[in-house]
Design a protein around this motif. Structure first.
Motif, PDB file in Angstrom:
ATOM      1  N   VAL A  52      26.505  37.689  38.078  1.00 45.27           N
ATOM      2  CA  VAL A  52      26.546  38.687  36.728  1.00 45.27           C
ATOM      3  C   VAL A  52      27.839  38.416  35.901  1.00 45.27           C
ATOM      4  O   VAL A  52      27.696  38.289  34.589  1.00 45.27           O
ATOM      5  N   ALA A  53      28.975  38.198  36.507  1.00 44.33           N
ATOM      6  CA  ALA A  53      30.152  37.919  35.918  1.00 44.33           C
ATOM      7  C   ALA A  53      31.177  37.133  36.774  1.00 44.33           C
ATOM      8  O   ALA A  53      31.157  37.404  37.967  1.00 44.33           O
ATOM      9  N   LYS A  54      32.079  36.637  36.304  1.00 44.18           N
ATOM     10  CA  LYS A  54      33.150  35.987  37.041  1.00 44.18           C
ATOM     11  C   LYS A  54      34.411  36.407  36.394  1.00 44.18           C
ATOM     12  O   LYS A  54      34.505  36.494  35.270  1.00 44.18           O
ATOM     13  N   ARG A  55      35.641  36.640  37.180  1.00 40.69           N
ATOM     14  CA  ARG A  55      36.748  36.906  36.512  1.00 40.69           C
ATOM     15  C   ARG A  55      37.998  36.569  37.317  1.00 40.69           C
ATOM     16  O   ARG A  55      37.888  36.429  38.570  1.00 40.69           O
ATOM     17  N   TYR A  56      39.008  35.891  36.628  1.00 40.36           N
ATOM     18  CA  TYR A  56      40.287  35.221  37.118  1.00 40.36           C
ATOM     19  C   TYR A  56      41.300  36.414  37.395  1.00 40.36           C
ATOM     20  O   TYR A  56      41.267  37.396  36.216  1.00 40.36           O
ATOM     21  N   GLY A  72      57.721  30.917  49.564  1.00 41.94           N
ATOM     22  CA  GLY A  72      58.494  32.165  49.972  1.00 41.94           C
ATOM     23  C   GLY A  72      57.183  33.062  50.505  1.00 41.94           C
ATOM     24  O   GLY A  72      56.129  32.754  50.633  1.00 41.94           O
ATOM     25  N   HIS A  73      57.715  34.406  50.353  1.00 45.21           N
ATOM     26  CA  HIS A  73      56.835  35.624  50.904  1.00 45.21           C
ATOM     27  C   HIS A  73      56.194  36.139  49.777  1.00 45.21           C
ATOM     28  O   HIS A  73      56.887  36.742  48.878  1.00 45.21           O
ATOM     29  N   PHE A  74      54.946  36.122  49.618  1.00 46.47           N
ATOM     30  CA  PHE A  74      54.264  36.644  48.457  1.00 46.47           C
ATOM     31  C   PHE A  74      53.279  37.733  48.996  1.00 46.47           C
ATOM     32  O   PHE A  74      52.810  37.815  50.044  1.00 46.47           O
ATOM     33  N   ASN A  75      53.226  38.977  48.262  1.00 46.99           N
ATOM     34  CA  ASN A  75      52.524  39.955  48.447  1.00 46.99           C
ATOM     35  C   ASN A  75      51.417  40.265  47.700  1.00 46.99           C
ATOM     36  O   ASN A  75      51.263  41.807  47.107  1.00 46.99           O
ATOM     37  N   ASP A  76      50.512  39.218  47.063  1.00 44.88           N
ATOM     38  CA  ASP A  76      49.717  39.636  46.066  1.00 44.88           C
ATOM     39  C   ASP A  76      48.216  38.736  46.518  1.00 44.88           C
ATOM     40  O   ASP A  76      48.463  37.677  46.757  1.00 44.88           O
ATOM     41  N   LEU A  77      47.274  39.520  46.434  1.00 45.15           N
ATOM     42  CA  LEU A  77      45.933  38.942  46.659  1.00 45.15           C
ATOM     43  C   LEU A  77      45.743  37.824  45.991  1.00 45.15           C
ATOM     44  O   LEU A  77      44.987  36.675  46.346  1.00 45.15           O
ATOM     45  N   ALA A  78      46.127  37.900  44.734  1.00 47.11           N
ATOM     46  CA  ALA A  78      45.750  36.725  43.949  1.00 47.11           C
ATOM     47  C   ALA A  78      46.373  35.437  44.293  1.00 47.11           C
ATOM     48  O   ALA A  78      46.036  34.206  43.750  1.00 47.11           O
ATOM     49  N   TYR A  79      47.470  35.464  45.205  1.00 42.95           N
ATOM     50  CA  TYR A  79      47.933  34.126  45.748  1.00 42.95           C
ATOM     51  C   TYR A  79      47.070  33.418  46.811  1.00 42.95           C
ATOM     52  O   TYR A  79      47.261  32.330  46.970  1.00 42.95           O
ATOM     53  N   VAL A  80      45.989  34.123  47.121  1.00 38.59           N
ATOM     54  CA  VAL A  80      45.171  33.672  48.216  1.00 38.59           C
ATOM     55  C   VAL A  80      43.731  33.682  47.381  1.00 38.59           C
ATOM     56  O   VAL A  80      42.720  32.857  47.819  1.00 38.59           O
ATOM     57  N   SER A  81      43.408  34.641  46.677  1.00 43.93           N
ATOM     58  CA  SER A  81      42.129  34.810  45.895  1.00 43.93           C
ATOM     59  C   SER A  81      42.201  34.993  44.698  1.00 43.93           C
ATOM     60  O   SER A  81      42.606  36.439  44.391  1.00 43.93           O
ATOM     61  N   ASN A  82      42.057  34.436  43.703  1.00 43.21           N
ATOM     62  CA  ASN A  82      41.979  34.650  42.275  1.00 43.21           C
ATOM     63  C   ASN A  82      40.780  34.800  41.451  1.00 43.21           C
ATOM     64  O   ASN A  82      40.773  34.801  40.147  1.00 43.21           O
ATOM     65  N   ILE A  83      39.878  34.880  42.112  1.00 45.70           N
ATOM     66  CA  ILE A  83      38.608  34.758  41.491  1.00 45.70           C
ATOM     67  C   ILE A  83      37.695  35.793  41.832  1.00 45.70           C
ATOM     68  O   ILE A  83      37.417  35.724  43.323  1.00 45.70           O
ATOM     69  N   ASP A  84      36.945  36.551  41.409  1.00 52.70           N
ATOM     70  CA  ASP A  84      36.139  37.466  41.751  1.00 52.70           C
ATOM     71  C   ASP A  84      34.631  37.003  40.967  1.00 52.70           C
ATOM     72  O   ASP A  84      34.657  36.971  39.999  1.00 52.70           O
ATOM     73  N   LEU A 130      27.088  43.448  44.309  1.00 49.36           N
ATOM     74  CA  LEU A 130      28.095  43.254  45.351  1.00 49.36           C
ATOM     75  C   LEU A 130      29.378  42.478  44.453  1.00 49.36           C
ATOM     76  O   LEU A 130      28.923  41.478  43.662  1.00 49.36           O
ATOM     77  N   ASN A 131      30.545  42.887  44.702  1.00 50.08           N
ATOM     78  CA  ASN A 131      31.669  42.398  44.260  1.00 50.08           C
ATOM     79  C   ASN A 131      32.589  41.464  45.262  1.00 50.08           C
ATOM     80  O   ASN A 131      32.737  42.158  46.020  1.00 50.08           O
ATOM     81  N   ILE A 132      32.390  40.117  45.039  1.00 45.23           N
ATOM     82  CA  ILE A 132      33.357  39.403  46.165  1.00 45.23           C
ATOM     83  C   ILE A 132      34.779  38.774  45.584  1.00 45.23           C
ATOM     84  O   ILE A 132      34.659  38.542  44.576  1.00 45.23           O
ATOM     85  N   SER A 133      35.579  38.990  46.400  1.00 42.15           N
ATOM     86  CA  SER A 133      37.196  38.331  45.890  1.00 42.15           C
ATOM     87  C   SER A 133      36.824  37.221  46.712  1.00 42.15           C
ATOM     88  O   SER A 133      37.074  37.107  48.003  1.00 42.15           O
ATOM     89  N   ALA A 134      36.679  36.023  46.288  1.00 38.36           N
ATOM     90  CA  ALA A 134      36.603  34.938  47.030  1.00 38.36           C
ATOM     91  C   ALA A 134      37.553  33.946  47.205  1.00 38.36           C
ATOM     92  O   ALA A 134      38.522  33.775  46.475  1.00 38.36           O
ATOM     93  N   ILE A 135      37.739  33.645  48.676  1.00 37.35           N
ATOM     94  CA  ILE A 135      38.644  32.872  49.109  1.00 37.35           C
ATOM     95  C   ILE A 135      38.084  31.496  49.439  1.00 37.35           C
ATOM     96  O   ILE A 135      37.258  31.275  50.089  1.00 37.35           O
ATOM     97  N   ALA A 136      38.579  30.389  48.844  1.00 38.64           N
ATOM     98  CA  ALA A 136      37.883  28.848  48.937  1.00 38.64           C
ATOM     99  C   ALA A 136      38.647  28.377  50.244  1.00 38.64           C
ATOM    100  O   ALA A 136      39.754  28.529  50.486  1.00 38.64           O
ATOM    101  N   ALA A 137      37.655  27.777  51.109  1.00 36.67           N
ATOM    102  CA  ALA A 137      37.965  27.190  52.445  1.00 36.67           C
ATOM    103  C   ALA A 137      38.534  26.016  52.151  1.00 36.67           C
ATOM    104  O   ALA A 137      39.211  25.658  53.047  1.00 36.67           O
ATOM    105  N   SER A 138      38.218  25.408  51.185  1.00 37.16           N
ATOM    106  CA  SER A 138      38.715  24.022  50.940  1.00 37.16           C
ATOM    107  C   SER A 138      38.942  23.798  49.303  1.00 37.16           C
ATOM    108  O   SER A 138      38.631  24.654  48.418  1.00 37.16           O
ATOM    109  N   GLU A 139      39.753  22.565  48.954  1.00 41.66           N
ATOM    110  CA  GLU A 139      39.837  22.290  47.677  1.00 41.66           C
ATOM    111  C   GLU A 139      38.439  21.985  46.773  1.00 41.66           C
ATOM    112  O   GLU A 139      38.228  22.284  45.571  1.00 41.66           O
ATOM    113  N   GLN A 140      37.317  21.502  47.550  1.00 39.31           N
ATOM    114  CA  GLN A 140      36.016  21.266  47.257  1.00 39.31           C
ATOM    115  C   GLN A 140      35.632  22.398  46.803  1.00 39.31           C
ATOM    116  O   GLN A 140      35.127  22.619  45.595  1.00 39.31           O
TER     117      GLN A 140
END
Length: 196
Positions: A52-56, A72-84, A130-140
């Motif tokens: 339906v939609a994609k957002r960065y 370093g030490h990072f505490n924002d989800l966007a550093y591991v998942s920046n696409i919903d 359903l809204n998923i915050s996607a974590i990519a398992a690989s660069e591909q």
């Protein structure tokens, strides 16, 4: 006046090119991501959906280290998942009723409003989206996520996961809205296939 319009058009083109082809998409093959985040698997996820939609999302600028997660030490989800991805079940998205819903993804989840005159109940929308915050398992997979567009039908395979900061141990919550917890989840995407 023409120079200003040309400059604005050039700037818009550069922003579009950056968002389509050069935006950094984190993935689990990056050592900095694994160094700063711990993933706990909660179960298998798979299905065929209409996008339906994609957002960065970008990291919150109030975090103490608004840079790349490698250093370093990072505490924002966007550093591991920046696409919903906002997904709808195929039979719902194909119905004319789905066109009577206005969706908004201002935060790491979604809100919706059913237009006046629609016979669609809010519970029907909740049950079929359903809204998923996607974590990519690989660069591909990160590259495939980058190319996904609204309106496409996709098949996803992966795992529901909980994400915790390695430095603080704090779990990330992505659903600030009054939707059921299962409607806004974090998914480690292992496979992604675009059907059309």
């Amino acid at each position: 006046m023409n120079k200003i319009l040309l400059s604005l058009a050039g700037l818009a083109l550069m922003i579009w090119l950056w968002s389509e082809y050069f935006r950094a998409i984190p993935h689990l093959e990056q050592s900095g991501v694994l160094k700063n985040f711990a993933l706990e698997t909660e179960g298998h996820f798979s299905g065929q959906y209409q996008v339906v939609a994609k957002r960065y999302y970008s990291p919150d600028r109030r975090v103490s280290h608004p840079a790349a997660p490698v250093v370093g030490h990072f505490n924002d989800l966007a550093y591991v998942s920046n696409i919903d991805l906002l997904l709808a079940k195929e039979d719902f998205s194909a119905s004319s009723q789905a066109q009577t819903v206005d969706f908004e993804q201002t935060q790491r989840c979604y809100q919706f409003q059913v237009t006046s005159g629609s016979s669609l109940a809010a519970q029907q929308v909740i049950a079929n989206t359903l809204n998923i915050s996607a974590i990519a398992a690989s660069e591909q997979i990160a590259q495939r996520l980058r190319r996904v567009k609204a309106g496409q039908r996709i098949v996803l395979h992966g795992d529901w996961v909980k994400v915790r900061s390695a430095s603080t141990g704090q779990y990330f919550q992505i659903s600030p809205h009054p939707l059921p917890a299962n409607n806004c989840r974090i998914v480690r995407v292992q496979q992604l296939q675009v059907l059309d």
